[in-house]
Design a protein around this motif. Structure first.
Motif, PDB file in Angstrom:
ATOM      1  N   PRO A 130       7.262  50.330 -38.705  1.00 15.76           N
ATOM      2  CA  PRO A 130       6.304  49.482 -39.529  1.00 15.76           C
ATOM      3  C   PRO A 130       4.937  50.013 -39.244  1.00 15.76           C
ATOM      4  O   PRO A 130       4.688  50.272 -38.174  1.00 15.76           O
ATOM      5  N   ILE A 131       3.952  50.336 -40.423  1.00 14.41           N
ATOM      6  CA  ILE A 131       2.890  50.788 -40.229  1.00 14.41           C
ATOM      7  C   ILE A 131       1.957  49.894 -40.349  1.00 14.41           C
ATOM      8  O   ILE A 131       1.974  48.912 -41.229  1.00 14.41           O
ATOM      9  N   VAL A 132       0.928  49.787 -39.317  1.00 19.27           N
ATOM     10  CA  VAL A 132      -0.182  48.929 -39.415  1.00 19.27           C
ATOM     11  C   VAL A 132      -1.614  49.527 -39.734  1.00 19.27           C
ATOM     12  O   VAL A 132      -1.854  50.585 -39.000  1.00 19.27           O
ATOM     13  N   LEU A 133      -2.253  49.325 -40.791  1.00 23.23           N
ATOM     14  CA  LEU A 133      -3.685  50.000 -41.134  1.00 23.23           C
ATOM     15  C   LEU A 133      -4.887  48.968 -40.881  1.00 23.23           C
ATOM     16  O   LEU A 133      -4.795  47.706 -41.370  1.00 23.23           O
ATOM     17  N   ALA A 134      -5.999  49.590 -40.307  1.00 19.12           N
ATOM     18  CA  ALA A 134      -6.938  48.639 -40.235  1.00 19.12           C
ATOM     19  C   ALA A 134      -8.175  49.386 -40.397  1.00 19.12           C
ATOM     20  O   ALA A 134      -8.232  50.556 -40.614  1.00 19.12           O
ATOM     21  N   SER A 135      -9.314  48.833 -41.316  1.00 15.95           N
ATOM     22  CA  SER A 135     -10.401  49.711 -41.673  1.00 15.95           C
ATOM     23  C   SER A 135     -11.530  48.554 -41.871  1.00 15.95           C
ATOM     24  O   SER A 135     -11.323  47.515 -42.063  1.00 15.95           O
ATOM     25  N   ASP A 136     -12.801  49.264 -41.464  1.00 12.41           N
ATOM     26  CA  ASP A 136     -13.854  48.352 -41.665  1.00 12.41           C
ATOM     27  C   ASP A 136     -15.147  49.347 -41.954  1.00 12.41           C
ATOM     28  O   ASP A 136     -15.110  50.376 -41.372  1.00 12.41           O
TER      29      ASP A 136
END
Length: 231
Positions: free
Chosen positions: A119-125
């Motif tokens: 499972p891939i988790v992506l985060a961005s800000d």
């Protein structure tokens, strides 16, 4: 102290032998007729290669989960790690059996022998990249995998998150009402480029080495199962 090198050239040769990891790429993004104040560039890694590196990092060898399971407290279902959730069960499981001594239900894999899901988790800000030299802002895009225990994954010192891209925030020379829509289109296009390898692995799987240096097939979750989170 005795060193493994005697000259600067030997030292540089040893440094060159260190695995370099995923390569950075630079791509100019075409805004399809919409004029921007500055050219739009995407700096990125192949997200599939980054996933390979995290999945095979021996630092996480004792903190990885490969198979779905269920946890019960009496008759009450408990949820914790991603692999204890319903989605992991739905994707990977065909049968299950109960281990009474540990009060866990472990699932039998319906994928090929030795395969798992990642499972891939992506985060961005948005963050400023430069100050007093143009005030350039970008969206760093970070990636990790939910196979890693969440308590380990969320520790900054674990380095379980890797930056896969610096997505641009272009300034469009159009009516302000269209700015947010155009920026969103650029962002999604950039993420599509970065995750091209992941989407392919979602359909056909990929072979890779795990933390224990075993090579086996994996059915990567890619964008289909990815959780896009924003800290």
């Amino acid at each position: 102290m005795q060193t493994s090198f005697r000259t600067a050239q030997e030292l540089l040769s040893l440094l060159d032998a260190i695995p370099k990891g995923p390569v950075w790429h630079c791509m100019k993004i075409n805004t399809q007729g919409y004029v921007t104040k500055e050219p739009v560039y995407l700096f990125w890694h192949d997200a599939l290669e980054v996933m390979w590196e995290i999945f095979g990092d021996p630092v996480f060898a004792q903190h990885m989960e490969y198979d779905p399971y269920q946890i019960f407290e009496g008759t009450e279902r408990e949820y914790g790690e991603w692999m204890s959730g319903d989605e992991a069960y739905r994707i990977q499981v065909s049968q299950c059996h109960l281990l009474l001594d540990r009060n866990y239900k472990y699932m039998q894999d319906q994928l090929p022998a030795g395969a798992t899901i990642v499972p891939i988790v992506l985060a961005s800000d948005k963050v400023p990249v430069t100050r007093m030299t143009g005030n350039i802002e970008m969206h760093p895009l970070f990636l990790t995998i939910a196979n890693i225990n969440s308590k380990v994954c969320m520790k900054a010192t674990s380095h379980a998150w890797a930056c896969v891209a610096y997505t641009p925030t272009p300034e469009f020379l159009t009516h302000p009402d269209f700015h947010s829509v155009l920026e969103a289109c650029v962002w999604h296009r950039c993420v599509n480029i970065v995750c091209t390898g992941l989407k392919l692995a979602t359909r056909v799987g990929t072979f890779m080495s795990d933390c224990h240096i075993h090579t086996f097939p994996s059915r990567n979750s890619g964008l289909t199962l990815a959780r896009l989170t924003s800290p």
